[in-house]
Design an enzyme around this catalytic site. Structure first.
Site, PDB file in Angstrom:
ATOM      1  N   LYS A 111      52.467 137.454  38.755  1.00 15.52           N
ATOM      2  CA  LYS A 111      51.079 138.106  38.971  1.00 15.52           C
ATOM      3  C   LYS A 111      51.223 139.305  38.196  1.00 15.52           C
ATOM      4  O   LYS A 111      50.175 139.619  37.534  1.00 15.52           O
ATOM      5  CB  LYS A 111      50.960 138.471  40.329  1.00 15.52           C
ATOM      6  CG  LYS A 111      50.814 136.967  41.163  1.00 15.52           C
ATOM      7  CD  LYS A 111      49.402 137.042  41.979  1.00 15.52           C
ATOM      8  CE  LYS A 111      49.341 135.890  42.856  1.00 15.52           C
ATOM      9  NZ  LYS A 111      48.450 134.763  42.660  1.00 15.52           N
ATOM     10  N   LYS A 194      51.400 124.922  38.625  1.00 17.92           N
ATOM     11  CA  LYS A 194      50.692 125.166  39.923  1.00 17.92           C
ATOM     12  C   LYS A 194      49.398 124.732  39.874  1.00 17.92           C
ATOM     13  O   LYS A 194      48.749 125.882  39.054  1.00 17.92           O
ATOM     14  CB  LYS A 194      51.505 125.966  40.730  1.00 17.92           C
ATOM     15  CG  LYS A 194      51.119 126.070  42.156  1.00 17.92           C
ATOM     16  CD  LYS A 194      51.457 127.385  42.800  1.00 17.92           C
ATOM     17  CE  LYS A 194      50.364 128.147  43.600  1.00 17.92           C
ATOM     18  NZ  LYS A 194      50.919 129.263  44.210  1.00 17.92           N
ATOM     19  N   LYS A 197      44.372 128.927  43.147  1.00 16.00           N
ATOM     20  CA  LYS A 197      43.053 129.176  43.311  1.00 16.00           C
ATOM     21  C   LYS A 197      42.458 130.352  42.352  1.00 16.00           C
ATOM     22  O   LYS A 197      41.385 130.421  42.132  1.00 16.00           O
ATOM     23  CB  LYS A 197      42.535 129.426  44.783  1.00 16.00           C
ATOM     24  CG  LYS A 197      43.434 130.543  45.512  1.00 16.00           C
ATOM     25  CD  LYS A 197      42.467 130.706  46.783  1.00 16.00           C
ATOM     26  CE  LYS A 197      43.624 130.750  48.181  1.00 16.00           C
ATOM     27  NZ  LYS A 197      44.599 131.909  47.979  1.00 16.00           N
TER      28      LYS A 197
HETATM   29  P1  ATP Z   1      46.657 132.679  44.371  1.00 19.26           P
HETATM   30  O1  ATP Z   1      46.436 131.853  43.184  1.00 19.26           O
HETATM   31  O2  ATP Z   1      45.489 133.691  44.774  1.00 19.26           O
HETATM   32  O3  ATP Z   1      47.952 133.400  44.678  1.00 19.26           O
HETATM   33  P2  ATP Z   1      47.450 130.316  45.800  1.00 19.26           P
HETATM   34  O4  ATP Z   1      46.476 129.344  45.628  1.00 19.26           O
HETATM   35  O5  ATP Z   1      48.770 130.241  45.178  1.00 19.26           O
HETATM   36  O6  ATP Z   1      46.587 131.522  45.686  1.00 19.26           O
HETATM   37  P3  ATP Z   1      48.029 131.144  48.362  1.00 19.26           P
HETATM   38  O7  ATP Z   1      46.654 131.794  49.519  1.00 19.26           O
HETATM   39  O8  ATP Z   1      48.920 131.926  47.929  1.00 19.26           O
HETATM   40  O9  ATP Z   1      47.218 130.363  47.516  1.00 19.26           O
HETATM   41  O10 ATP Z   1      48.378 130.093  49.489  1.00 19.26           O
HETATM   42  C1  ATP Z   1      48.298 129.600  50.554  1.00 19.26           C
HETATM   43  C2  ATP Z   1      49.225 128.352  50.800  1.00 19.26           C
HETATM   44  O11 ATP Z   1      48.779 127.252  50.106  1.00 19.26           O
HETATM   45  C3  ATP Z   1      50.584 128.746  50.852  1.00 19.26           C
HETATM   46  O12 ATP Z   1      51.298 128.363  51.958  1.00 19.26           O
HETATM   47  C4  ATP Z   1      51.056 128.218  49.558  1.00 19.26           C
HETATM   48  O13 ATP Z   1      52.362 127.851  49.418  1.00 19.26           O
HETATM   49  C5  ATP Z   1      50.165 126.993  49.609  1.00 19.26           C
HETATM   50  N1  ATP Z   1      49.830 126.451  48.081  1.00 19.26           N
HETATM   51  C6  ATP Z   1      49.345 127.166  47.291  1.00 19.26           C
HETATM   52  N2  ATP Z   1      49.103 126.417  46.157  1.00 19.26           N
HETATM   53  C7  ATP Z   1      50.124 125.291  46.265  1.00 19.26           C
HETATM   54  C8  ATP Z   1      49.953 124.229  45.501  1.00 19.26           C
HETATM   55  N3  ATP Z   1      49.471 123.940  44.215  1.00 19.26           N
HETATM   56  N4  ATP Z   1      50.689 123.001  46.032  1.00 19.26           N
HETATM   57  C9  ATP Z   1      50.827 123.109  47.401  1.00 19.26           C
HETATM   58  N5  ATP Z   1      50.958 124.421  48.174  1.00 19.26           N
HETATM   59  C10 ATP Z   1      50.168 125.255  47.623  1.00 19.26           C
END
Ligand code: ATP
Ligand code: LTN
Length: 330
Positions: A111, A194, A197
């Protein structure tokens, strides 16, 4: 009873990755464990976010929790910011994790990589301290997360071991739990990264209209060759879609692979799209109903009370252990 805790940051629209890797699993625990699910809203402040957007994301995230089947009668759903013990414990625990450890965290490195190095918020760097507090405050034994959060739970374990070695058995040692399939769903446009969001290319958002979800899956990058086979190295696109299908149908990757033996890519994608849309359509309807009726407010108020009770007890225990004076006991 086993204690289970997890949370998601309200940083943007939830993706299918969040759903498969985290959200979908939470409800599985509520009949057999004491479950705490929260909105990591303080964590959402670690990168710039518009206040109204944060508020709306928070409402939506709680509505997603409820739409996924989490029942406020069976588990505790709350906002991190509504339980002040998180911030209070953070002020103590930041002294027991080290800057060297924090600077090795992959999420921080990713990040901060593209940021102006002299303007990286302290909160982004110290994020895992607060996350560790979230976990230990509820004596959580099991933390269901996607793969990218494993490192943070490991760090929490280091913290607990370090703290307990010094002060006795004060904190509970947690362990992470990663789903068998779909712990790291990849972007549909680039299956080597990955689905996230905050990086909307190739993402399926849970609020996307059903026809557009179908279209995105039909347009997903596949690989050379024509066989539907699970091979992350050589067929990352196909493997990602197999994971998505396996998770939707709650079958193993091997079963999914067997099901699609002899399929052409086009038909394969169509069935994956069907599986996703069949599950997401009723989910979206429940979500909209909850959001519009504001059913999330009652759930949060109820959860806040319970969460405060539990968290305040742990906070007291820690304050006592480290030597902060308790006036009631004087
Ligand atoms: P950001 O991009 O803002 O960091 P993020 O999409 O990675 O957000 P988080 O809020 O960090 O989302 O994650 C919430 C949950 O979803 C966590 O347990 C994370 O491990 C899971 N998660 C996020 N992205 C994935 C993915 N691509 N596949 C599986 N699990 C995911
Ligand atoms: N860091 C997590 C969100 C999160 C969390 C937690 C998850 C904050 N505190 C405690 C599990 C337990 C994330 O970025 N997804």
């Amino acid at each position: 009873m086993e204690r289970v805790l997890s949370g998601i940051k309200p940083t943007g629209k939830l993706t299918l990755g969040n759903y498969i890797g985290a959200l979908k699993h939470f409800k599985d625990f509520q009949d057999s464990a004491e479950v705490y699910i929260f909105v990591a809203d303080l964590h959402a402040l670690t990168l710039p976010i518009d206040p109204e957007v944060l508020r709306q994301n928070t409402r939506e995230l709680v509505s997603f929790y409820l739409a996924s089947g989490l029942d406020p009668e069976k588990c505790t759903i709350f906002l991190q910011s509504s339980v002040s013990a998180h911030a209070e414990l953070n002020a103590i625990m930041q002294n027991y994790l080290y800057m060297g450890e924090l600077s090795r965290m992959t999420q921080f490195k990713e990040k901060s990589a593209h940021m102006n190095q002299s303007a990286i918020g302290l909160g982004l760097f110290a994020y895992p301290v607060l996350m560790a507090c979230d976990i230990v405050l509820y004596d959580a034994e099991t933390v269901p997360v996607g793969e990218d959060q494993v490192q943070h739970v490991e760090l929490t374990r280091d913290l607990v071991n370090r703290f307990n070695k010094r002060y006795g058995e004060v904190l509970t040692l947690p362990k992470y739990k990663v789903g068998k399939t779909g712990a790291r769903i990849k972007s549909l446009s680039d299956p080597t990264v990955k689905m996230s969001k905050s990086d909307p290319k190739g993402d399926i958002f849970l609020t996307d209209p059903i026809p557009s979800i179908r279209k995105k899956i039909m347009g997903a990058v596949t690989d050379s060759g024509s066989e539907v086979k699970y091979d992350v190295e050589n067929k990352p696109g196909v493997s990602n879609l197999l994971q998505i299908y396996a998770s939707m149908k709650e079958v193993s990757i091997e079963e999914a692979e067997r099901h699609f033996a002899g399929y052409r890519y086009g038909d394969f994608k169509r069935e994956v799209a069907d599986a996703v849309c069949e599950e997401l359509e009723p989910f979206q309807n429940r979500f909209r109903e909850i959001l519009e009726s504001k059913a999330y407010v009652e759930a949060l108020k109820k959860g806040q009370k319970k969460a405060q009770e539990v968290a305040n007890k742990t906070l007291k225990r820690v304050q006592k252990a480290v030597g902060l004076l308790d006036l009631d006991a004087e």
